[in-house]
Design an enzyme around this catalytic site. Sequence first.
Site, PDB file in Angstrom:
ATOM      1  N   ASP A   1      10.108  -5.758   3.060  1.00 14.47           N
ATOM      2  CA  ASP A   1       8.865  -6.543   2.991  1.00 14.47           C
ATOM      3  C   ASP A   1       8.419  -6.972   4.389  1.00 14.47           C
ATOM      4  O   ASP A   1       7.215  -7.015   4.681  1.00 14.47           O
ATOM      5  CB  ASP A   1       9.058  -7.770   2.097  1.00 14.47           C
ATOM      6  CG  ASP A   1       9.439  -7.362   0.688  1.00 14.47           C
ATOM      7  OD1 ASP A   1       8.977  -6.290   0.252  1.00 14.47           O
ATOM      8  OD2 ASP A   1      10.193  -8.093   0.048  1.00 14.47           O
TER       9      ASP A   1
ATOM     10  N   LYS B   1       8.176  -9.594  -3.573  1.00 12.24           N
ATOM     11  CA  LYS B   1       7.693  -8.637  -2.574  1.00 12.24           C
ATOM     12  C   LYS B   1       6.291  -8.974  -2.057  1.00 12.24           C
ATOM     13  O   LYS B   1       6.026  -8.901  -0.863  1.00 12.24           O
ATOM     14  CB  LYS B   1       7.747  -7.216  -3.135  1.00 12.24           C
ATOM     15  CG  LYS B   1       9.190  -6.790  -3.410  1.00 12.24           C
ATOM     16  CD  LYS B   1       9.301  -5.366  -3.847  1.00 12.24           C
ATOM     17  CE  LYS B   1      10.665  -5.077  -4.476  1.00 12.24           C
ATOM     18  NZ  LYS B   1      11.825  -5.419  -3.653  1.00 12.24           N
TER      19      LYS B   1
END
Length: 319
Positions: free
Chosen positions: A256, A44
């Site tokens: 993300d 992430k």
Amino acid sequence: MGKKPCIAMVGSNMMDLITYYEDRFPHLGETIIGRDFEIGFGGKGANQAVAAAKLGGEVVLVTAVGDDLFGPLVRENFVSQGVDPRYIKVVPGKTSGVAPIFVNPQGENSIFIIPGANWFLEPEDVDRAKNDLARASFLLLQLEIKLETVYYTIHLANTLGCKIILNPAPAQKLDFERLRKIFLFVPNETELQNLLHLPSLTEKDLKRGIEKLLSLDIDNVLVTLGAQGALLGNKEGFRHFPPYKVKAVDTTGAGDAFLGSLAFYLAEGKSLEEAIDLACGYAALSTTKRGTQKSFASRKDFEDWWQRATRTTPSLLQG
Ligand code: RIB
């Protein structure tokens, strides 16, 4: 050319091991033939850093890799994507983070993460980057590193005057007392439900959950709702952002793409509402391609698509 907006990122990186399967996931004890497999760069923190860099941001990233074969590849990838590699720590005797990912025929994913070296990113490593982190107007954090480092970074960012964006993913039990002066808290609907132990997630629950978070030291709460867009809550009330129309083939990393682009547009000086709308578009576009970071558009490709992008008009959750 003007100065690039600077964004700070303290977080994870992983090697994504992505299996695309047909029909269904195997039962326990069963073997079935999958459709396809890909290895890509993920995690992430890394994904959000790459999204911000692809849009033209200067990204200061603090992360950790193992001393295995993936470490040098991860570093090379950051360099080629324009992310500053100076604060990548190498942890001896540990593996780099990996993420086995399973994508169904609808493009939806299930993810395991094995953090490896990411779990050895310490407050001292963040301190080492202090002078560079101080140049950023926004600092972005997720929960794929240990919580002590997250809390320390929040403390440091506040002393440095960086506005904090916290993406509580994957959901973990948080000590809300240690979340001080958070500018923007961005869970998805499942993370919100897990964090606040909500039994269900009707529109009423969602708004109540947001209000609960706003009673803490958090200025804005933005819940991402996948195909239903995103809901922002702050002292002005609630605002729903509808999603953009796309044909999704793989949603891996869309969250993300959303966070990295959101941080970039905020650092560039856009209002929170404008930045959220652009981030909804950037994330939607990423779902039209397979893979994680490799599905993120350059600024030019995103702007071309944005000219002809259309929103859908979904209703919010029922109830
Ligand atoms: O959000 C998607 C990411 O989650 C993947 O890249 C995987 O590595 C996990 O961190």
